[in-house]
Write an enzyme that holds these catalytic residues in place. Structure first.
Site, PDB file in Angstrom:
ATOM      1  N   CYS B 167      54.048  -5.327  36.260  1.00 55.05           N
ATOM      2  CA  CYS B 167      55.475  -5.087  36.135  1.00 55.05           C
ATOM      3  C   CYS B 167      56.395  -5.695  37.201  1.00 55.05           C
ATOM      4  O   CYS B 167      57.697  -5.810  37.130  1.00 55.05           O
ATOM      5  CB  CYS B 167      55.854  -3.467  36.260  1.00 55.05           C
ATOM      6  SG  CYS B 167      55.025  -2.745  35.259  1.00 55.05           S
ATOM      7  N   HIS B 300      63.575  -1.243  41.617  1.00 56.06           N
ATOM      8  CA  HIS B 300      62.594  -1.179  40.381  1.00 56.06           C
ATOM      9  C   HIS B 300      62.961   0.388  39.820  1.00 56.06           C
ATOM     10  O   HIS B 300      62.823   0.164  38.566  1.00 56.06           O
ATOM     11  CB  HIS B 300      61.143  -1.283  41.116  1.00 56.06           C
ATOM     12  CG  HIS B 300      60.114  -1.339  39.871  1.00 56.06           C
ATOM     13  ND1 HIS B 300      60.031  -2.381  39.058  1.00 56.06           N
ATOM     14  CD2 HIS B 300      58.926  -0.443  39.711  1.00 56.06           C
ATOM     15  CE1 HIS B 300      59.082  -2.072  38.173  1.00 56.06           C
ATOM     16  NE2 HIS B 300      58.254  -0.782  38.758  1.00 56.06           N
ATOM     17  N   GLU B 311      59.876   3.499  47.201  1.00 55.23           N
ATOM     18  CA  GLU B 311      61.168   2.527  47.200  1.00 55.23           C
ATOM     19  C   GLU B 311      62.182   2.955  48.249  1.00 55.23           C
ATOM     20  O   GLU B 311      62.770   2.043  49.096  1.00 55.23           O
ATOM     21  CB  GLU B 311      61.757   2.235  46.055  1.00 55.23           C
ATOM     22  CG  GLU B 311      61.185   1.030  45.256  1.00 55.23           C
ATOM     23  CD  GLU B 311      62.194   0.856  43.924  1.00 55.23           C
ATOM     24  OE1 GLU B 311      62.801   0.031  43.829  1.00 55.23           O
ATOM     25  OE2 GLU B 311      61.949   1.535  42.871  1.00 55.23           O
ATOM     26  N   LYS B 330      66.844   0.667  34.705  1.00 55.25           N
ATOM     27  CA  LYS B 330      65.597   1.232  33.916  1.00 55.25           C
ATOM     28  C   LYS B 330      66.152   2.593  33.197  1.00 55.25           C
ATOM     29  O   LYS B 330      65.572   2.737  32.221  1.00 55.25           O
ATOM     30  CB  LYS B 330      64.413   1.392  34.410  1.00 55.25           C
ATOM     31  CG  LYS B 330      63.788  -0.180  34.857  1.00 55.25           C
ATOM     32  CD  LYS B 330      62.493   0.072  35.562  1.00 55.25           C
ATOM     33  CE  LYS B 330      61.788  -1.236  35.926  1.00 55.25           C
ATOM     34  NZ  LYS B 330      62.341  -1.795  37.063  1.00 55.25           N
ATOM     35  N   HIS B 335      61.936   0.594  30.740  1.00 51.49           N
ATOM     36  CA  HIS B 335      60.960  -0.352  31.720  1.00 51.49           C
ATOM     37  C   HIS B 335      60.523  -1.284  30.642  1.00 51.49           C
ATOM     38  O   HIS B 335      59.677  -0.981  29.793  1.00 51.49           O
ATOM     39  CB  HIS B 335      60.072   0.650  32.480  1.00 51.49           C
ATOM     40  CG  HIS B 335      59.228  -0.073  33.303  1.00 51.49           C
ATOM     41  ND1 HIS B 335      59.231  -1.357  33.547  1.00 51.49           N
ATOM     42  CD2 HIS B 335      58.046   0.262  34.197  1.00 51.49           C
ATOM     43  CE1 HIS B 335      58.481  -1.950  34.760  1.00 51.49           C
ATOM     44  NE2 HIS B 335      57.898  -0.741  34.881  1.00 51.49           N
ATOM     45  N   PHE B 393      51.441  -2.340  38.829  1.00 52.30           N
ATOM     46  CA  PHE B 393      49.931  -1.942  38.803  1.00 52.30           C
ATOM     47  C   PHE B 393      49.275  -2.885  39.401  1.00 52.30           C
ATOM     48  O   PHE B 393      49.626  -3.991  39.556  1.00 52.30           O
ATOM     49  CB  PHE B 393      49.638  -1.632  37.210  1.00 52.30           C
ATOM     50  CG  PHE B 393      49.640  -0.348  36.692  1.00 52.30           C
ATOM     51  CD1 PHE B 393      50.599   0.577  37.081  1.00 52.30           C
ATOM     52  CD2 PHE B 393      49.121  -0.115  35.527  1.00 52.30           C
ATOM     53  CE1 PHE B 393      50.618   1.597  36.495  1.00 52.30           C
ATOM     54  CE2 PHE B 393      49.166   1.007  34.799  1.00 52.30           C
ATOM     55  CZ  PHE B 393      50.033   2.046  35.211  1.00 52.30           C
TER      56      PHE B 393
END
Lengths: 328, 405
Positions: B167, B300, B311, B330, B335, B393
């Site tokens: 991502c 994110h 975050e 998102k 996402h 990931f």
């Protein structure tokens, strides 16, 4: 930018370490997933101690075979340079098919048993960059990390990424890896794509080279990478292959790396340049792993003084071709 | 010896396709108004999944392709081609027939699932003994085939690099494109990312219990997961000299890039957010900017419990009291995995140009650490630069800084 090839690592069906490239490669007849055809394939011994020892790493316990191939090849290359600051090492890996085994297993599971029985353990291992994540975690590497995808030419692309990082000071050394794992469905896919029409032999494994800016006494260097000669069909491929070879001096030896339908096009483009015929195992098509093995073979020949310069082409089969010019 | 070039990297074209709109204008209008694209999914099979909603895009029309040709394309290509077209057109790189004016154009692209639905069809074909059409499925699955389709549709050739850093890949692709230009290895690079919804990945996130059963609520204390989406975002990056030479309008600059890997866990960030903090600090250093230059951060912000708290911790340390506005888009767009970094960089650019800040929608009880910074509706500010951050990931972290032209 001239870079030194500091060390290397190999995992192949011939064994472990760069000497394995020149020995006898284990082969087997394996049936495709449909069960209607057998093909000669060159598989890594997945039970070998060199791989199984990595099971002790918590992150690798459930990892796919490709993760084991990668970490063993990477570790071989790093162990040859004991005083390296691993926090300043970058890693870029090239994949054609990547985590094939777990991707197919996961999809088979949800297709056959229903989506509710999907395994949360397997799914993360299907992601392209999972193997490399395991490698950097287990080996304590702290520099930039890219997983790159494409056809076999992805290897030359990865070499170029290493060049950029070393030019820009993003890392002091870069480990470039190529790795593939075998699954019988690959035989069905290659058959569907017509790749077996030219007696192609499928293999698996990994290769690693460590690149650095420093001169290595008596060692081999990566002088130049020319890549990105893209093509969409065989006619365009013929032009791309010709252009790829244009900058290779006529007196430079060229490694025999073409497979499948690329062979006649490559032979034509290489023309009268001297061809370094492949040794037994190196005729195996393990995509990005093969590219790594061929680069390592060139580095070994250069270090021994067998040649002054060797061009190692990475012909690709569906995207683009590139070439690495290696010297002493 | 290393070369840290100060060559400036201009952004001269950008375009996107998202679940909120078939182009940037539609996407931005609905985003700024606070819409969410969440719907029951119809483009993939979700029977048996715990969650069956997400953000699916309406496919834009593609000129010059007949129905049969359209059917052959993967959904990923159907999303990517229009976004590329918008970016090239804005950068004045298309001729009147919609073909590239440059015969050779380098690409740096991100994806995680390639043309996965074709791969799924191939596997089903193997298991059911179907032979017809298998060659095309194999071909269209591969990421390089989507690249080839972009090259063929717009009529150019050239090197292509596909980064699959999960991502964070979209941020990495753009950052690497900028590195190529600053190294002098390229003058103009087409960069971005694409991602289409597919059964394998959706089921994967579902089985991880990562999908929000209801609205996706980034930075809310009651957040319960992410909303998967799809889309594509592409940008034309070029050296400032090249843009000036071509006489094309510069929309902004890619001023800084930082990236690093969190090795703690395959799918979870370190809870103090230290590696994201490192990526952001690297980007600030690369841009020669201090944190107070950043007027907006596109987080994110997946809406998963662990991601958002990591975050928030990182933002607090990097920006302290200087941070102005923050949101995760998102919650609205979904996402988009490998495309996320690219789409979100484009949204940062749009925020810089318009002064409009995308609001943080679906908030009920904001995370205390960032509560004062989360953007609300109808916010307008002037700023020098914006930052887009992504985690993925494998521990991938990427931060991009985009500055005004």
């Amino acid at each position: 930018m001239k870079l030194s090839i500091v060390s290397s690592g190999v995992v192949c069906s011939g064994g472990f370490g760069s000497d394995a490239l020149f020995g006898k490669w284990a082969e087997a007849n394996v049936s495709n997933a449909t069960g209607n055809r057998e093909h000669r394939v060159f598989l890594v011994n997945r039970e070998a101690g060199e791989l199984r020892r990595w099971e002790k790493e918590a992150r690798l316990r459930r990892a796919s075979p490709i993760s084991y191939y990668l970490i063993e090849a990477a570790n071989q290359a790093l162990e040859q340079v004991p005083h390296l600051d691993r926090k300043r090492v970058g890693v870029v890996s090239a994949f054609f098919l990547g985590c094939l085994v777990y991707t197919i297993r996961f999809f088979h599971q949800i297709t056959e048993e229903g989506r509710r029985s999907a395994s949360p353990i397997i799914f993360p291992e299907t992601v392209f960059n999972s193997p490399l994540s395991h490698v950097v975690s287990a080996l304590g590497i702290g520099g930039p990390v890219y997983s790159q995808v494409g056809d076999t030419s992805c290897w030359s692309n990865a070499l170029r990424t290493a060049q950029v990082w070393l030019m820009r000071g993003t890392a002091d050394h870069v480990l470039v890896l190529g790795a593939e794992e075998f699954d019988p469905h690959q035989l069905d896919a290659f058959h569907a794509g017509g790749l077996f029409r030219q007696s192609l032999c499928v293999g698996e494994g990994a290769g690693a080279i460590l690149l650095g800016r420093e001169e290595v006494e008596g060692g081999a260097s990566l002088l130049e990478v020319n890549d990105g000669f893209s093509f969409g069909d065989k006619k365009q491929a013929a032009r791309a292959v010709q252009r790829c070879m244009e900058n290779v001096p006529l007196d430079c030896a060229v490694m025999d790396t073409a497979s499948g339908w690329m062979r006649p096009l490559a032979a034509h483009a290489i023309g009268n340049r001297r061809i370094l015929l492949h040794v037994e195992g190196l005729s195996v098509e393990a995509s990005t792993a093969s590219c790594a093995w061929n680069t390592i073979r060139a580095a070994i020949m250069l270090a021994k003084g067998d040649e002054e310069k060797i061009a190692v082409p990475f012909w690709g089969l569906s995207q683009q071709c590139g070439i690495a010019l290696c010297g002493r | 010896m290393s070369v840290k070039s100060q060559r400036k990297v201009a952004i001269t074209g950008f375009g996107c396709v998202t679940a909120l709109g078939k182009n940037l204008t539609e996407t931005w209008d609905r985003l700024y108004q606070g819409h969410s694209a969440r719907v029951p999914l119809t483009v993939i099979e979700t029977e048996g999944c715990r969650v069956r909603e997400g953000a699916q895009a309406e496919l834009p029309n593609l000129k010059n392709l007949i129905e049969k040709e359209l059917r052959r394309l993967s959904r990923a290509s159907r999303l990517g081609l229009p976004a590329v077209g918008d970016a090239l057109e804005q950068a004045n790189l298309l001729d009147l027939d919609g073909r590239s004016k440059l015969p050779r154009l380098e690409m740096c692209v991100s994806t995680t699932a390639c043309g996965m639905e074709k791969g799924e069809e191939f596997l089903r074909g193997v298991w059911s003994g179907q032979r017809e059409g298998q060659a095309a499925r194999v071909r269209h699955y591969q990421a390089q085939h989507q690249i080839r389709e972009i090259q063929q549709y717009f009529g150019f050739v050239g090197p292509s690099m596909i980064v699959a850093n999960a991502c964070a890949g979209g941020g990495n692709a753009i950052g690497h494109a900028s590195d190529l230009i600053r190294s002098g290895l390229a003058d103009i690079v087409l960069t971005g990312g694409y991602e289409a919804l597919c059964g394998l990945v959706f089921t994967g996130f579902d089985c991880l219990l990562s999908l929000a059963p209801e609205a996706c609520r980034p930075f809310d204390q009651g957040r319960s997961g992410l909303m998967l989406g799809e889309g594509a975002g592409f940008l034309v990056l070029e050296s400032e000299e090249s843009a000036v030479r071509r006489g094309v309008k510069i929309a902004g600059f890619l001023a800084g890039y930082g990236h690093c890997t969190d090795v703690r866990h395959l799918t979870q960030p370190t809870q103090n957010g230290e590696m994201l903090e490192r990526a952001m600090q690297m980007a600030l250093q690369d841009a020669a900017m201090s944190a107070d230059c950043i007027g907006y951060v596109n987080a994110h912000g997946t809406g998963t419990p662990l991601n958002d708290s990591a975050e928030a911790a990182a933002f607090t340390r990097v920006f302290g009291e200087t941070m102005t506005r923050l949101s995760s888009t998102k919650a609205a767009l979904g996402h988009t995995l490998g495309a996320a970094g690219a789409i979100e960089a484009i949204l940062c650019l749009q925020a810089l140009q318009s002064g409009q800040i995308p609001p943080q929608i679906n908030l009920q009880n904001p995370e205390p650490l960032v509560a004062n910074f989360l953007a609300t509706r109808n916010e307008l500010i002037e700023m020098e630069a914006a930052m887009s951050v992504n985690l993925g990931f494998g521990g991938s972290n990427a931060a991009l800084i985009i500055s005004r032209s």
